[in-house]
Design a protein around this motif. Structure first.
Motif, PDB file in Angstrom:
ATOM      1  N   TRP A  25       0.833  -1.196   0.000  1.00 26.77           N
ATOM      2  CA  TRP A  25       0.000   0.000   0.000  1.00 26.77           C
ATOM      3  C   TRP A  25       0.874   1.256   0.000  1.00 26.77           C
ATOM      4  CZ3 TRP A  25      -0.442   4.022   3.487  1.00 26.77           C
ATOM      5  CH2 TRP A  25      -1.477   4.924   3.225  1.00 26.77           C
ATOM      6  N   LEU A  26       1.890   1.267   0.838  1.00 25.29           N
ATOM      7  CA  LEU A  26       2.805   2.410   0.920  1.00 25.29           C
ATOM      8  C   LEU A  26       3.519   2.627  -0.410  1.00 25.29           C
ATOM      9  CD1 LEU A  26       3.726   4.113   3.533  1.00 25.29           C
ATOM     10  CD2 LEU A  26       5.877   2.954   3.113  1.00 25.29           C
ATOM     11  N   LEU A  27       3.984   1.550  -1.016  1.00 31.07           N
ATOM     12  CA  LEU A  27       4.705   1.649  -2.288  1.00 31.07           C
ATOM     13  C   LEU A  27       3.797   2.110  -3.423  1.00 31.07           C
ATOM     14  CD1 LEU A  27       6.959  -1.526  -2.091  1.00 31.07           C
ATOM     15  CD2 LEU A  27       7.643   0.866  -1.746  1.00 31.07           C
ATOM     16  N   SER A  28       2.495   1.841  -3.305  1.00 32.86           N
ATOM     17  CA  SER A  28       1.565   2.235  -4.377  1.00 32.86           C
ATOM     18  C   SER A  28       1.494   3.749  -4.542  1.00 32.86           C
ATOM     19  CB  SER A  28       0.172   1.655  -4.120  1.00 32.86           C
ATOM     20  OG  SER A  28      -0.453   2.320  -3.031  1.00 32.86           O
ATOM     21  N   GLY A  29       1.879   4.480  -3.519  1.00 29.14           N
ATOM     22  CA  GLY A  29       1.845   5.937  -3.581  1.00 29.14           C
ATOM     23  C   GLY A  29       3.197   6.572  -3.835  1.00 29.14           C
ATOM     24  N   THR A  30       4.179   5.786  -4.194  1.00 28.60           N
ATOM     25  CA  THR A  30       5.519   6.313  -4.429  1.00 28.60           C
ATOM     26  C   THR A  30       5.976   6.014  -5.849  1.00 28.60           C
ATOM     27  OG1 THR A  30       6.636   4.300  -3.697  1.00 28.60           O
ATOM     28  CG2 THR A  30       6.181   5.925  -2.013  1.00 28.60           C
ATOM     29  N   ARG A  31       6.935   6.829  -6.315  1.00 24.52           N
ATOM     30  CA  ARG A  31       7.581   6.534  -7.596  1.00 24.52           C
ATOM     31  C   ARG A  31       8.866   5.788  -7.264  1.00 24.52           C
ATOM     32  NH1 ARG A  31      11.315   9.274 -11.052  1.00 24.52           N
ATOM     33  NH2 ARG A  31      11.094  11.212  -9.879  1.00 24.52           N
ATOM     34  N   ILE A  32       8.984   4.599  -7.787  1.00 21.66           N
ATOM     35  CA  ILE A  32      10.146   3.754  -7.514  1.00 21.66           C
ATOM     36  C   ILE A  32      11.123   3.898  -8.676  1.00 21.66           C
ATOM     37  CG2 ILE A  32      10.947   1.403  -7.115  1.00 21.66           C
ATOM     38  CD1 ILE A  32       8.056   0.855  -6.026  1.00 21.66           C
ATOM     39  N   VAL A  33      12.340   4.350  -8.355  1.00 18.86           N
ATOM     40  CA  VAL A  33      13.375   4.561  -9.360  1.00 18.86           C
ATOM     41  C   VAL A  33      14.244   3.318  -9.432  1.00 18.86           C
ATOM     42  CG1 VAL A  33      15.353   5.980 -10.007  1.00 18.86           C
ATOM     43  CG2 VAL A  33      13.361   7.038  -8.945  1.00 18.86           C
ATOM     44  N   HIS A  34      14.348   2.766 -10.627  1.00 13.93           N
ATOM     45  CA  HIS A  34      15.144   1.562 -10.830  1.00 13.93           C
ATOM     46  C   HIS A  34      16.623   1.911 -10.962  1.00 13.93           C
ATOM     47  CE1 HIS A  34      11.545  -0.840 -11.140  1.00 13.93           C
ATOM     48  NE2 HIS A  34      11.035   0.187 -11.803  1.00 13.93           N
ATOM     49  N   VAL A  35      17.461   0.952 -10.667  1.00 11.84           N
ATOM     50  CA  VAL A  35      18.905   1.152 -10.699  1.00 11.84           C
ATOM     51  C   VAL A  35      19.487   0.325 -11.829  1.00 11.84           C
ATOM     52  CG1 VAL A  35      21.051   0.960  -9.395  1.00 11.84           C
ATOM     53  CG2 VAL A  35      18.902   1.481  -8.208  1.00 11.84           C
ATOM     54  N   GLY A  36      20.078   1.016 -12.787  1.00 14.78           N
ATOM     55  CA  GLY A  36      20.728   0.350 -13.905  1.00 14.78           C
ATOM     56  C   GLY A  36      22.221   0.619 -13.896  1.00 14.78           C
ATOM     57  N   GLU A  37      22.851   0.266 -14.973  1.00 15.43           N
ATOM     58  CA  GLU A  37      24.304   0.412 -15.077  1.00 15.43           C
ATOM     59  C   GLU A  37      24.750   1.870 -14.942  1.00 15.43           C
ATOM     60  OE1 GLU A  37      27.919  -0.460 -18.248  1.00 15.43           O
ATOM     61  OE2 GLU A  37      25.929  -1.284 -18.635  1.00 15.43           O
TER      62      GLU A  37
END
Length: 97
Positions: A25-37
């Motif tokens: 639920w908490l994550l549903s309200g956040t923008r998750i930034v992925h980590v690439g090279e």
């Protein structure tokens, strides 16, 4: 206000006591930034620039790198003011939690 976290922060938050549905639920309200090279290389450069190294600082460096890339102003809530100050300098406003 947009709440942004690194994908690695999800790993840090997980433990056997974590309520998975509450976390979802908490994550549903956040923008998750992925980590690439590219992000990993930039975080590595930040570590070197701050005079830090090793796994102890790896996730902090990724979070700091992600924070400095965000649209200003940026406020970071952190339990590690010292290391984040070394990594972010004055580019991010830090608040101790």
């Amino acid at each position: 206000m947009e709440v942004v976290i690194s994908a690695l922060t999800i790993i840090e938050a997980a433990c056997h006591r974590t309520d998975r549905s509450r976390l979802a639920w908490l994550l549903s309200g956040t923008r998750i930034v992925h980590v690439g090279e590219e992000e990993a290389k930039a975080a590595s450069a930040m570590l070197v620039g701050a005079g830090l190294h090793g796994h102890r600082y790896a996730i902090d460096a990724v979070v700091a790198e992600m924070a400095v890339r965000q649209r200003r102003p940026v406020v970071m809530l952190t339990s590690d003011i010292d290391d984040m100050t070394k990594l972010c300098g004055d580019r991010v406003r830090l608040i101790a939690v």
